[in-house]
Scaffold this motif. Structure first.
Motif, PDB file in Angstrom:
ATOM      1  N   MET A 282      27.204  22.955  42.331  1.00  0.00           N
ATOM      2  CA  MET A 282      25.962  23.533  42.836  1.00  0.00           C
ATOM      3  C   MET A 282      25.527  22.962  44.177  1.00  0.00           C
ATOM      4  O   MET A 282      25.033  23.678  45.063  1.00  0.00           O
ATOM      5  CB  MET A 282      24.841  23.331  41.804  1.00  0.00           C
ATOM      6  CG  MET A 282      23.487  23.869  42.222  1.00  0.00           C
ATOM      7  SD  MET A 282      23.542  25.646  42.519  1.00  0.00           S
ATOM      8  CE  MET A 282      23.928  26.224  40.889  1.00  0.00           C
ATOM      9  N   SER A 283      25.704  21.674  44.398  1.00  0.00           N
ATOM     10  CA  SER A 283      25.168  21.034  45.597  1.00  0.00           C
ATOM     11  C   SER A 283      25.859  21.470  46.878  1.00  0.00           C
ATOM     12  O   SER A 283      25.333  21.232  47.974  1.00  0.00           O
ATOM     13  CB  SER A 283      25.257  19.507  45.467  1.00  0.00           C
ATOM     14  OG  SER A 283      26.600  19.101  45.255  1.00  0.00           O
ATOM     15  N   VAL A 284      27.030  22.115  46.803  1.00  0.00           N
ATOM     16  CA  VAL A 284      27.756  22.523  48.013  1.00  0.00           C
ATOM     17  C   VAL A 284      27.885  24.037  48.135  1.00  0.00           C
ATOM     18  O   VAL A 284      28.423  24.530  49.132  1.00  0.00           O
ATOM     19  CB  VAL A 284      29.160  21.885  48.066  1.00  0.00           C
ATOM     20  CG1 VAL A 284      29.058  20.376  48.141  1.00  0.00           C
ATOM     21  CG2 VAL A 284      30.009  22.320  46.885  1.00  0.00           C
ATOM     22  N   VAL A 285      27.417  24.787  47.142  1.00  0.00           N
ATOM     23  CA  VAL A 285      27.508  26.249  47.195  1.00  0.00           C
ATOM     24  C   VAL A 285      26.294  26.780  47.946  1.00  0.00           C
ATOM     25  O   VAL A 285      25.157  26.610  47.510  1.00  0.00           O
ATOM     26  CB  VAL A 285      27.567  26.849  45.770  1.00  0.00           C
ATOM     27  CG1 VAL A 285      27.554  28.373  45.836  1.00  0.00           C
ATOM     28  CG2 VAL A 285      28.804  26.363  45.043  1.00  0.00           C
ATOM     29  N   HIS A 286      26.533  27.450  49.084  1.00  0.00           N
ATOM     30  CA  HIS A 286      25.441  27.933  49.926  1.00  0.00           C
ATOM     31  C   HIS A 286      25.415  29.452  50.064  1.00  0.00           C
ATOM     32  O   HIS A 286      24.363  30.029  50.280  1.00  0.00           O
ATOM     33  CB  HIS A 286      25.544  27.319  51.330  1.00  0.00           C
ATOM     34  CG  HIS A 286      25.517  25.823  51.334  1.00  0.00           C
ATOM     35  ND1 HIS A 286      24.396  25.100  50.973  1.00  0.00           N
ATOM     36  CD2 HIS A 286      26.473  24.902  51.629  1.00  0.00           C
ATOM     37  CE1 HIS A 286      24.653  23.799  51.065  1.00  0.00           C
ATOM     38  NE2 HIS A 286      25.917  23.659  51.460  1.00  0.00           N
ATOM     39  N   GLN A 287      26.558  30.113  49.953  1.00  0.00           N
ATOM     40  CA  GLN A 287      26.638  31.549  50.181  1.00  0.00           C
ATOM     41  C   GLN A 287      26.859  32.300  48.864  1.00  0.00           C
ATOM     42  O   GLN A 287      27.546  31.800  47.971  1.00  0.00           O
ATOM     43  CB  GLN A 287      27.778  31.869  51.155  1.00  0.00           C
ATOM     44  CG  GLN A 287      27.650  31.213  52.514  1.00  0.00           C
ATOM     45  CD  GLN A 287      26.401  31.669  53.261  1.00  0.00           C
ATOM     46  OE1 GLN A 287      25.950  32.806  53.105  1.00  0.00           O
ATOM     47  NE2 GLN A 287      25.834  30.772  54.064  1.00  0.00           N
TER      48      GLN A 287
END
Length: 412
Positions: A282-287
């Motif tokens: 979750m902490s690196v998913v942006h798109q």
């Protein structure tokens, strides 16, 4: 000929539960207090709705999810509640040790309750591997020892490896899976390679199990976003990953069926894979497309794993897991960990920093797996003692071993 009943647990269940609960009451009486000073009404109303969602997942979602066995519905749902409430109380105490050390009191609020329930969820993942082959005494002991290991793993990751609390707590899927696999490997029964007589899927009970899956599917965005600062991104990413994994699991279920029909067990197990995988990363998913790709890949990995891996694990490694936790939680969790590593490396311009992060991230996974494996073996060796009166082979996956059904009593 009189039927062969399971051994009575009167001398074990009641004393254990009374002793543990009285002990918890004493600890809460002297060492805890409710932190109500810094609670704003608006913040409380928003956070309480998320807390309710997590509570529904833990009690109703996991409870109904495991009711697919034809004669184990009562035990699956009720023992889930028993394990959840005992594990939550124990997790509140363990998570508050640091606060007690500095202030003399364990401060309780909604956030601490949520974190404790998430820790309890890791125990529910683990008991899915031994569902139907253990009694309530063993399940309570498993939950306490599993939560102890999970909290210990969190503290070590936080103190020595400097892992963020969100990243360490979302390792619950991986920790719970490998803990459960070691449990079922330690408690392996001869003849388990052949399906038990009562280890069968039932249409009526499968409907209740599908209800549990739907509860988990609906409330999983709250589970992934409750401890995240950017809640909107977390909710949208989780929903998209779940939606894609549901569609993909349905397609793969039809493809893998000899008659080209949907397999309800595939859907119940694999439509949640996207939520598991995107929660770990979750902490690196942006798109949005990243979340959708994760959900697509997770559903493929989970469905194929469920179709082929469960039987191979049983034959090759003597791991007879009831609920296929490796395919539902383990493989999607490992996929989410891998995605987290790859995205972080791609976003890093400095080669040295990327290498350091890779070493840091791999160390986190290896330590978590090592802790879960060791704690699982220790727990398995403890609960396999005959003094806990494990259920006989003929009474595995049978409610009558633990519940009173007056209309089924056989009179001598």
């Amino acid at each position: 000929m009189a039927p062969q009943y399971a051994p009575s647990l009167r001398a074990r269940v009641a004393p254990l539960l009374f002793a543990l609960q009285i002990g918890f009451i004493v600890i809460f009486a002297f060492y805890t207090e409710i932190d109500s000073k810094n609670v704003h009404v608006t913040n409380f109303s928003h956070f309480y709705s998320d807390f309710q969602d997590v509570n529904v997942m833990v009690i109703l979602g996991f409870g109904f999810l495991c009711t697919f066995l034809v004669r184990y519905g009562f035990s699956a749902s009720a023992f889930n509640l028993l394990v959840a409430v005992m594990a939550t109380q124990w997790a509140l105490i363990l998570n508050g040790i640091e606060s007690w050390y500095y202030s003399g009191k364990v401060r309780l609020d909604l956030k601490s309750l949520v974190v404790a329930e998430i820790c309890a969820a890791s125990a529910l993942v683990s008991i899915g591997a031994v569902l139907g082959k253990t009694n309530p005494v063993q399940l309570v002991l498993i939950s306490l020892l599993e939560v102890s290991g999970f909290v210990l793993n969190q503290q070590i990751l936080s103190i020595f490896i400097k892992v963020k609390p969100l990243n360490s707590i979302m390792m619950l899927h991986i920790f719970g899976t490998f803990f459960g696999l070691m449990l079922t490997w330690t408690l392996y029964r001869k003849g388990s390679e052949y399906q038990y007589e009562k280890e069968k899927f039932d249409r009526k009970m499968g409907l209740f199990s599908m209800l549990g899956t739907l509860f988990l599917w609906m409330f999983w965005p709250s589970f992934n976003s409750i401890l995240v600062e950017n809640k909107i991104r977390a909710v949208c990413s989780t929903y998209l990953a779940l939606a894609v994994s549901a569609v993909t699991a349905a397609a793969l279920s039809v493809l893998s069926s000899p008659k080209g029909k949907l397999n309800p067990i595939h859907l119940q197990s694999c439509i949640l894979a996207g939520g598991v995988a995107v929660g770990v990363s979750m902490s690196v998913v942006h798109q949005p497309w990243e979340a959708m790709t994760i959900g697509f890949t997770a559903a493929i990995v989970s469905t194929i794993g469920f179709r082929y891996l469960k039987s191979h694990m049983q034959l090759a490694f003597q791991c007879h897991e009831t609920c296929a936790v490796l395919s539902i939680h383990g493989l999607p969790g490992l996929l989410g960990w891998l995605v987290h590593l790859l995205i972080q490396i791609i976003d890093c311009d400095d080669y040295t920093m990327a290498t350091r992060f890779a070493v840091f991230h791999i160390s986190t996974l290896l330590f978590t797996i090592a802790t879960s494996l060791s704690m699982g073996i220790i727990t398995g060796l403890i609960i396999m003692w005959n003094c806990w009166r494990p259920p006989q082979d003929k009474k595995c996956f049978d409610d009558q071993a633990f519940w009173e059904f007056p209309h089924l009593i056989v009179h001598k």
